[in-house]
Design a protein around this motif. Structure first.
Motif: not given
Length: 217
Positions: A9-26
């Protein structure tokens, strides 16, 4: 059986990512963002890094916390918590509480569990570094957190039990019931703040118990 159904059920809730870069932690994201890493190898034996990025205070229109999975620094998938992301050799499972994460683990195909590594700049990473450098003091802090939550649980149980025991049919059998402990307002507020701080401290270590931490929530 139930666990397999829950994961499907949890796997079915997955949406594909948009390929955006990971933002740096502030630094100002310390209490609102969790960042964990996992290094694996793909089918070609090439290294791949997965990163779990959770903004606890940022929810969708339905009030759910979103979990973002990055692969080699690019958004790979998105799901609401609790989330399960299939990866090489298993799945990453993420669950949240009101005070942070209560689970961020790789569950391998053979059932073994491994906690992901917190980013050193995150609050979880700083707590883990404190535990490595000052293990004795870290254990003391953890013990104080547990005691604070135990006190909170005891007071909560009293608040539940006294009104129940005062119901006429029950009171007629056992007699009048008064609270064992009556605290002034200022102390009640202080204990509530202490319980919230304790739950936050435990969340930084991904410690969660259904009774202790649920009572502190």
């Amino acid at each position: 059986m139930f666990e397999q159904w829950r994961r499907r059920r949890a796997v079915k809730r997955i949406d594909p990512g948009d390929g955006s870069p990971l933002k740096r932690f502030r630094w100002w994201q310390l209490l609102g963002r969790s960042l964990f890493h996992l290094d694996l190898e793909d089918q070609g034996r090439r290294p791949v890094r997965y990163t779990v990025d959770v903004r606890q205070w940022k929810t969708d229109d339905n009030g759910y916390v979103k979990v973002h999975l990055f692969r080699d620094g690019r958004q790979h998938a998105v799901a609401r918590a609790p989330a399960v992301f299939p990866v090489e050799g298993g799945a990453i499972e993420v669950a949240v509480s009101q005070f942070g994460l209560k689970r961020c683990h790789l569950v391998t195909d053979d059932g073994a569990e491994h906690q992901l590594v917190p980013d050193p700049r995150s609050a979880e990473g700083r707590r883990a570094r404190f535990e490595r450098r000052r293990p004795g003091l870290s254990r003391l802090v953890g013990a104080v957190s547990t005691v604070a939550l135990l006190v909170g649980v005891a007071l909560l149980l009293q608040q539940i039990a006294v009104p129940v025991l005062r119901i006429p049919p029950i009171a007629e059998r056992i007699g009048p019931v008064d609270p064992l402990v009556v605290l002034p307002l200022w102390l009640n507020i202080a204990l509530a703040v202490a319980a919230a701080a304790a739950s936050t401290e435990r969340a930084l270590r991904l410690r969660y118990h259904w009774l202790l931490d649920a009572a502190g929530n």
